[in-house]
Structures are given as structure tokens and as C-alpha cells.
Design an enzyme around this catalytic site. Structure first.
Site, PDB file in Angstrom:
ATOM      1  N   HIS A  63      32.835 -36.277  35.786  1.00  0.00           N
ATOM      2  CA  HIS A  63      31.785 -36.313  34.767  1.00  0.00           C
ATOM      3  C   HIS A  63      32.458 -36.341  33.400  1.00  0.00           C
ATOM      4  O   HIS A  63      33.686 -36.359  33.315  1.00  0.00           O
ATOM      5  CB  HIS A  63      30.821 -35.131  34.910  1.00  0.00           C
ATOM      6  N   HIS A  65      32.149 -34.214  30.592  1.00  0.00           N
ATOM      7  CA  HIS A  65      32.336 -33.081  29.708  1.00  0.00           C
ATOM      8  C   HIS A  65      33.779 -33.158  29.199  1.00  0.00           C
ATOM      9  O   HIS A  65      34.676 -33.657  29.887  1.00  0.00           O
ATOM     10  CB  HIS A  65      32.109 -31.760  30.440  1.00  0.00           C
ATOM     11  N   ASP A  67      36.202 -31.160  28.953  1.00  0.00           N
ATOM     12  CA  ASP A  67      37.270 -30.550  29.748  1.00  0.00           C
ATOM     13  C   ASP A  67      37.650 -31.353  30.987  1.00  0.00           C
ATOM     14  O   ASP A  67      38.489 -30.919  31.782  1.00  0.00           O
ATOM     15  CB  ASP A  67      36.921 -29.106  30.119  1.00  0.00           C
ATOM     16  N   HIS A  68      37.075 -32.541  31.131  1.00  0.00           N
ATOM     17  CA  HIS A  68      37.443 -33.432  32.244  1.00  0.00           C
ATOM     18  C   HIS A  68      37.885 -34.808  31.747  1.00  0.00           C
ATOM     19  O   HIS A  68      38.314 -35.633  32.548  1.00  0.00           O
ATOM     20  CB  HIS A  68      36.259 -33.605  33.205  1.00  0.00           C
ATOM     21  N   HIS A 141      24.920 -31.149  38.622  1.00  0.00           N
ATOM     22  CA  HIS A 141      25.508 -30.606  37.413  1.00  0.00           C
ATOM     23  C   HIS A 141      24.525 -30.922  36.286  1.00  0.00           C
ATOM     24  O   HIS A 141      23.548 -31.641  36.506  1.00  0.00           O
ATOM     25  CB  HIS A 141      26.874 -31.262  37.172  1.00  0.00           C
TER      26      HIS A 141
END
Length: 159
Positions: A63, A65, A67-68, A141
Site C-alpha cells: 500500500h 502509506h 512507511d512502505h 486496511h
């Protein structure tokens, strides 16, 4: 017998710690390197673990976000500086093409290799190579999110 090497580049969630980077995993099989998520700090973790960023053939985003995903523009810039000259295949959920394009324009970088972006819109096989395949499936999510499974192909006549 084929060797699979799985390298956990980070196992932290949401924010890195002094001991752990954000979640990312590299997998090597039959000379192919696959990267699952690419948060900030991924390049450094790859260097520490002996994973060549130049040999990454596939990147799979669960995904988008931060942090990815935020390590992606820097990784592409480094690949360009080191004169990568073959395609990079990127997979992710709905919106992947737009996010990747925005990230590439954000860094104002020159790129001499092709990035083939694939938006995964349904569950099933998304990569089919001679010796392995990768499948995607939806996850729950707060944003569109995918899980991925890697499978070595069966070998006829072998147990």
C-alpha cells in the site's frame, strides 16, 4: 535444488527504531531479486545485508502509506546514477501508477531505464516466470492494500 534467500530489511511498523528499520523484505530465487515494500532507509539496509539494489527486478507495494513507499524515489535515483539499463517492474494496488509517477517527478531525477508499473485490480497471479510465480490478494486496511505470495513452480518427477 533451488535456493531461496529471504532477507528481512526491516520489521518495524510506522516508525524506525535504533535497532529496526521500517518493514521491507527482499527475496532471491534463481537469480531474481524481488523487493516487498520500499520505505525510507531500504537502500542502507540492503547494503548492510548484501542485497544489490541494481539486481532488483520486481518491487511489490502492499500500500502507499509513507512507511512502505518513501524509499522508492531514492532507490530509483541510485539505480539511475549507477546506470541501470534494464526495466524495473513495479506492482501495487489501485493508484499505483499515479503514486509512482508523482514520486519520480518529485525528485526531478533523470532516468535512463524503463519502469513498468502494474496496478493490481484483482486477486491472482501477477508475475509468472519459468520457475516461480507471485500472486496478490486483497487485505483490509484503511487504504487499498495487497498481500503477496511467492510460489516455486512444481518440478515434474521430483518429490
Amino acid at each position: 535444488m533451488s535456493e531461496i534467500r529471504v532477507v528481512f530489511l526491516g520489521t518495524g511498523c510506522s516508525n524506525p527504531t535504533a535497532e529496526r528499520n521500517l518493514s521491507a523484505t527482499a527475496l532471491r530465487f534463481m537469480g531474481n531479486w524481488l523487493l516487498f515494500d520500499c520505505p525510507e532507509g531500504t537502500q542502507r539496509q540492503m547494503m548492510k545485508a548484501g542485497v544489490s539494489y541494481m539486481k532488483i527486478k520486481y518491487i511489490f507495494f502492499s500500500h502507499f502509506h509513507a512507511d512502505h513507499f518513501l524509499g522508492f524515489p531514492g532507490l530509483v535515483a541510485t539505480m539511475s546514477m549507477h546506470e541501470r539499463d534494464y526495466p524495473l517492474h513495479v506492482f501495487g494496488p489501485k493508484g499505483c501508477r499515479e503514486r509512482v509517477n508523482r514520486a519520480l517527478h518529485l525528485g526531478l531525477m533523470r532516468r535512463d531505464f524503463e519502469i513498468r508499473v502494474n496496478e493490481v485490480r484483482r486477486a491472482g497471479t501477477i508475475v509468472s516466470e519459468e520457475f516461480f510465480e507471485v500472486s496478490a490478494f486483497p487485505l483490509k486496511h484503511e487504504v487499498p492494500c495487497l498481500g503477496f505470495s511467492f510460489k516455486e513452480r512444481d518440478k515434474p518427477g521430483e518429490f
